[in-house]
Design a protein around this motif. Structure first.
Motif, PDB file in Angstrom:
ATOM      1  N   GLU A 511       0.936  -0.966   0.162  1.00 53.98           N
ATOM      2  CA  GLU A 511      -0.001   0.036   0.021  1.00 53.98           C
ATOM      3  C   GLU A 511       0.854   1.105   0.009  1.00 53.98           C
ATOM      4  OE1 GLU A 511      -3.721  -0.106   1.961  1.00 53.98           O
ATOM      5  OE2 GLU A 511      -3.952   1.827   1.045  1.00 53.98           O
ATOM      6  N   ALA A 512       1.818   1.234   0.737  1.00 53.80           N
ATOM      7  CA  ALA A 512       2.659   2.490   0.746  1.00 53.80           C
ATOM      8  C   ALA A 512       3.789   2.454  -0.385  1.00 53.80           C
ATOM      9  CB  ALA A 512       3.627   2.693   2.247  1.00 53.80           C
ATOM     10  N   ARG A 513       3.786   1.229  -1.212  1.00 51.97           N
ATOM     11  CA  ARG A 513       5.136   0.959  -2.233  1.00 51.97           C
ATOM     12  C   ARG A 513       6.224   0.763  -1.804  1.00 51.97           C
ATOM     13  NH1 ARG A 513       0.464   0.200  -4.043  1.00 51.97           N
ATOM     14  NH2 ARG A 513      -0.308   0.633  -6.105  1.00 51.97           N
ATOM     15  N   LYS A 514       6.501   0.322  -0.452  1.00 53.07           N
ATOM     16  CA  LYS A 514       7.742   0.213  -0.136  1.00 53.07           C
ATOM     17  C   LYS A 514       8.298  -1.077   0.128  1.00 53.07           C
ATOM     18  CE  LYS A 514       9.352   1.668   4.624  1.00 53.07           C
ATOM     19  NZ  LYS A 514       8.840   1.973   6.039  1.00 53.07           N
ATOM     20  N   LEU A 515       9.742  -1.066  -0.217  1.00 53.86           N
ATOM     21  CA  LEU A 515      10.355  -2.235   0.165  1.00 53.86           C
ATOM     22  C   LEU A 515      11.736  -1.919   0.709  1.00 53.86           C
ATOM     23  CD1 LEU A 515      10.751  -5.610  -0.428  1.00 53.86           C
ATOM     24  CD2 LEU A 515      12.171  -4.820  -2.577  1.00 53.86           C
ATOM     25  N   HIS A 516      11.911  -2.254   2.259  1.00 49.77           N
ATOM     26  CA  HIS A 516      12.944  -1.508   3.030  1.00 49.77           C
ATOM     27  C   HIS A 516      13.754  -2.714   3.561  1.00 49.77           C
ATOM     28  CE1 HIS A 516      14.772   1.744   4.872  1.00 49.77           C
ATOM     29  NE2 HIS A 516      15.103   0.826   5.871  1.00 49.77           N
ATOM     30  N   LEU A 517      14.881  -2.341   3.485  1.00 53.38           N
ATOM     31  CA  LEU A 517      15.905  -3.257   4.254  1.00 53.38           C
ATOM     32  C   LEU A 517      16.386  -2.574   5.625  1.00 53.38           C
ATOM     33  CD1 LEU A 517      17.940  -5.749   4.293  1.00 53.38           C
ATOM     34  CD2 LEU A 517      19.479  -4.514   3.030  1.00 53.38           C
ATOM     35  N   HIS A 518      15.968  -3.147   6.660  1.00 53.88           N
ATOM     36  CA  HIS A 518      16.128  -2.578   7.836  1.00 53.88           C
ATOM     37  C   HIS A 518      17.820  -3.190   8.364  1.00 53.88           C
ATOM     38  CE1 HIS A 518      12.504  -1.011   8.810  1.00 53.88           C
ATOM     39  NE2 HIS A 518      11.870  -1.781   8.284  1.00 53.88           N
ATOM     40  N   VAL A 519      18.701  -2.252   7.666  1.00 52.59           N
ATOM     41  CA  VAL A 519      20.117  -2.475   8.078  1.00 52.59           C
ATOM     42  C   VAL A 519      20.570  -1.014   7.965  1.00 52.59           C
ATOM     43  CG1 VAL A 519      22.406  -3.347   7.648  1.00 52.59           C
ATOM     44  CG2 VAL A 519      20.208  -4.987   7.300  1.00 52.59           C
ATOM     45  N   PRO A 520      21.353  -0.507   8.959  1.00 52.46           N
ATOM     46  CA  PRO A 520      21.967   0.620   9.039  1.00 52.46           C
ATOM     47  C   PRO A 520      22.890   0.997   7.776  1.00 52.46           C
ATOM     48  CG  PRO A 520      22.310  -0.304  11.240  1.00 52.46           C
ATOM     49  CD  PRO A 520      21.753  -1.419  10.176  1.00 52.46           C
ATOM     50  N   GLU A 521      22.645   2.220   7.406  1.00 52.00           N
ATOM     51  CA  GLU A 521      23.523   2.721   6.087  1.00 52.00           C
ATOM     52  C   GLU A 521      24.952   2.412   6.431  1.00 52.00           C
ATOM     53  OE1 GLU A 521      24.649   3.189   2.593  1.00 52.00           O
ATOM     54  OE2 GLU A 521      22.491   3.248   3.121  1.00 52.00           O
ATOM     55  N   GLU A 522      25.574   2.415   7.699  1.00 49.57           N
ATOM     56  CA  GLU A 522      27.132   2.304   7.763  1.00 49.57           C
ATOM     57  C   GLU A 522      27.539   0.783   7.581  1.00 49.57           C
ATOM     58  OE1 GLU A 522      25.520   3.013  11.279  1.00 49.57           O
ATOM     59  OE2 GLU A 522      24.625   4.467   9.727  1.00 49.57           O
ATOM     60  N   GLU A 523      26.494  -0.081   8.041  1.00 49.26           N
ATOM     61  CA  GLU A 523      26.734  -1.471   7.939  1.00 49.26           C
ATOM     62  C   GLU A 523      26.701  -1.938   6.433  1.00 49.26           C
ATOM     63  OE1 GLU A 523      27.888  -3.986   9.198  1.00 49.26           O
ATOM     64  OE2 GLU A 523      27.044  -5.795   8.232  1.00 49.26           O
ATOM     65  N   LEU A 524      25.753  -1.254   5.761  1.00 52.42           N
ATOM     66  CA  LEU A 524      25.491  -1.604   4.069  1.00 52.42           C
ATOM     67  C   LEU A 524      26.628  -0.941   3.405  1.00 52.42           C
ATOM     68  CD1 LEU A 524      21.875  -0.427   3.340  1.00 52.42           C
ATOM     69  CD2 LEU A 524      22.648  -2.977   3.501  1.00 52.42           C
ATOM     70  N   ALA A 525      27.515   0.037   3.859  1.00 50.95           N
ATOM     71  CA  ALA A 525      28.494   0.770   3.271  1.00 50.95           C
ATOM     72  C   ALA A 525      29.883  -0.385   3.490  1.00 50.95           C
ATOM     73  CB  ALA A 525      28.766   1.869   3.869  1.00 50.95           C
ATOM     74  N   ARG A 526      29.623  -1.040   4.710  1.00 47.55           N
ATOM     75  CA  ARG A 526      30.845  -1.860   4.797  1.00 47.55           C
ATOM     76  C   ARG A 526      30.743  -3.257   4.145  1.00 47.55           C
ATOM     77  NH1 ARG A 526      31.716  -6.353   7.678  1.00 47.55           N
ATOM     78  NH2 ARG A 526      29.746  -6.651   8.167  1.00 47.55           N
ATOM     79  N   ARG A 527      29.525  -3.665   3.951  1.00 48.02           N
ATOM     80  CA  ARG A 527      29.186  -4.775   2.972  1.00 48.02           C
ATOM     81  C   ARG A 527      29.548  -4.321   1.582  1.00 48.02           C
ATOM     82  NH1 ARG A 527      23.333  -7.184   5.236  1.00 48.02           N
ATOM     83  NH2 ARG A 527      23.761  -7.153   7.396  1.00 48.02           N
TER      84      ARG A 527
END
Ligand code: FES
Length: 575
Positions: A511-527
């Motif tokens: 309904e909100a047209r949302k697909l979200h990964l609940h991982v902090p941005e710093e962790e995503l940058a590390r990966r």
């Protein structure tokens, strides 16, 4: 050889010559008994045939081509049939989609390089429709589409079974131990019992409907069964009509306008059409030069009702759809939203063709006021997991799962999924979100129909039939479930999907047209820093060219160098 140089009769640049080259162009064709008067300036019509024994859905196309030829002759044209690369969905590995763009090049170059004034496209199995439309669009000569038509309904043990949809259902029954292997074999010959393409509202039926909704075929094209004599009549009438289209210079770009694509998107919602249509229509629009985006699918199609009770979203099959009135009866119901200006190949508008269409069975084709499902269409999702978008077909999903947050169970690629999915020790339950990577355009390569991952047996045994699944893959139009597809950028292109790990929380809110990964941005940058880009699985050849140049799903997965129209100017002489 720009299109500005395209004369009304391209063929006369070959056959109208009185010199040595004219002799060559005519004489060799005369070897099968063609009289000299066939070269007198009458429209020369190419019949682009995707017949192949390796494409079972198109196995009757020799008959269809003969009918088109009769029609062309009846109207005073000169038909010349030619083969192009045929893409059989069930046999081609790793996926027919790897070759859609290659086949489109075959079509485009075959049209431009030959003495053709107009073209009839014979299309059936899934990828044969978009590849032919894409190739022809890049040439922009007068063109008419003829689909092969669906198979008769599958019949098994007293009931109807639908292509694909029945396979997905029965294979889960076998995996859950509720269906014997012998029954499964028996169903094989019951499901596909006549010529034609899949008779569910899968991708082939969807694309045949898109051909009609775009105005690229005569009315009725979408649903007439392959073996119904009226399919032959349609082919013959299309042969007659293309001759007049050449005389009127009714080229593809006069039909494939923005209005036509908008109508097609609305029709796709109303028929509960395949998510594959999103990719194919974006690619076709890119070829003809119409500005169409992924966002248009949501803006134009969401909240429209689904009017058709057809598998995989519903109960009936294409044969029932035809007897109920076919696509014109659906289009008539779309009166409140249809763009009435869109022209079709018969010279009339789509609305004129359909405004009086009868509906013979309200169970199969429902009304606008009392639809089969009130909200259909394709929802386009955004979020940090899909910055360039992802799609889901809400009408094929479980309503309760359309808003769901769950723990990711990640498969790095399809091999990893097949290896581990049935493992009883897999840490998974029905609340998890299954995540599949590396099945997108580059990753598979070819963007496989792997998005409707099977459920783990231990979940199936609880009687659970659906889970949220997320991938950069496509899904067969015959499949169903709460399946998020076409995540862009894909994992193999370095999209955030590549960074998801087991245990991450994934939030879906349609309904909100949302697909979200609940991982902090710093962790995503590390990966992201640790991620390594994959190489092409082939060091050279088509796969390498494809890997290097294919665009992402949100752009139609066309090759970057094939986007656009190159026209049908006359090439140099060959001597
Ligand atoms: Fe050819 Fe389904 S396999 S249309």
């Amino acid at each position: 050889m720009s299109d500005a140089k395209r004369p009304l009769r391209r063929s006369q640049a070959w056959f109208g010559r009185q010199d040595r080259d004219g002799f060559i162009y005519r004489s060799w064709l005369k070897n099968r008994g063609i009289p000299h008067d066939q070269f007198d300036g009458r429209p020369v019509i190419g019949i682009c045939n995707t017949y192949s024994e390796l494409t079972p859905c198109n196995s009757h196309f020799r008959t269809l081509a003969e009918q088109v030829k009769i029609g062309v002759w009846e109207a005073g044209g000169f038909p010349l049939e030619f083969p192009v690369m045929s893409l059989g969905e069930t046999l081609l590995r790793p996926t027919a989609m790897l070759f859609r763009n290659l086949a489109s090049m075959d079509v485009e170059e075959s049209i431009r390089a030959n003495p053709l004034d107009g073209v009839v496209l014979l299309m059936g199995c899934d990828k044969t429709t978009p590849s032919l439309l894409m190739g022809a669009a890049s040439c922009d000569v007068p063109t008419i589409g003829v689909s092969g038509g669906p198979m008769l309904n599958g019949k098994y043990r007293g009931g109807d079974i639908g292509s694909g949809t029945g396979v997905w259902q029965m294979s889960e029954e076998v995996r859950a131990g509720r269906m014997a292997q012998q029954e499964f074999f028996e169903a094989e010959s019951c499901m596909h019992r006549s010529h034609g393409h899949c008779m569910t509202m899968g991708t082939a039926s969807t694309m045949a409907s898109m051909v009609e909704a775009l105005g690229m075929s005569l009315p009725g094209n979408a649903a007439i069964p392959a073996v119904d004599a009226r399919r032959n009549v349609l082919a013959r009438e299309s042969g007659r009509r293309i001759v007049q289209m050449v005389k009127d210079d009714l080229v593809m770009s006069k039909i494939l306008t923005r209005a036509a694509f908008e109508n097609a998107i609305r029709v796709n919602a109303a028929i509960g059409g395949s998510t594959n249509a999103v990719i194919h229509l974006l690619a076709i629009a890119g070829r003809i030069g119409v500005d169409l985006s992924l966002a248009d699918w949501d803006a134009l199609g969401h909240n429209l009702p689904c009017l058709l009770d057809l598998q995989p979203s519903g109960k009936y099959l294409m044969e029932d759809f035809y007897y109920a009135g076919g696509l014109p009866a659906v289009i008539r119901e779309l009166e409140p939203v249809l763009d009435r200006s869109a022209l079709t190949v018969n010279g009339q508008t789509l609305w004129d063709n359909c405004k009086d269409a009868p509906n013979w069975n309200r169970e199969v084709i429902r009304s606008w006021a009392e639809p089969f499902k009130p909200h259909a269409g394709i929802a386009v999702l955004r979020g940090n997991l899909c910055p360039d978008g992802a799609v889901i077909k809400p009408s094929a999903a479980t309503p309760a799962l359309l808003k769901h947050t769950g723990r990711a169970v990640v498969f790095e690629d399809s091999e990893d999924m097949h290896r581990r999915l049935d493992d009883e020790s897999l840490d998974v339950d029905e609340n998890c979100v299954l995540v599949l990577k590396n099945c997108g355009p580059k990753g598979y390569p070819g963007m496989a129909e792997a998005g409707n991952m099977p459920l783990p047996p231990k979940v199936l045994r609880k009687g659970i039939t659906d889970m949220v699944r997320v991938s950069d893959a496509r899904m067969s139009g015959t499949a169903y479930g709460t399946v998020v597809l076409h995540v862009a950028p894909e994992a193999a292109a370095g999209g955030p999907l590549a960074l998801v790990q087991n245990g991450d929380m994934v939030e879906l809110d349609v309904e909100a047209r949302k697909l979200h990964l609940h991982v902090p941005e710093e962790e995503l940058a590390r990966r992201r820093a640790a991620w390594q880009a994959p190489q092409s699985p082939m060091p050279s050849g088509w796969t390498k060219l494809y890997f290097d140049h294919v665009q992402q799903a949100n752009l139609g997965a066309d090759m970057d160098f094939l986007v656009g129209k190159r026209g049908a100017g006359i090439p140099k002489d060959n001597h």
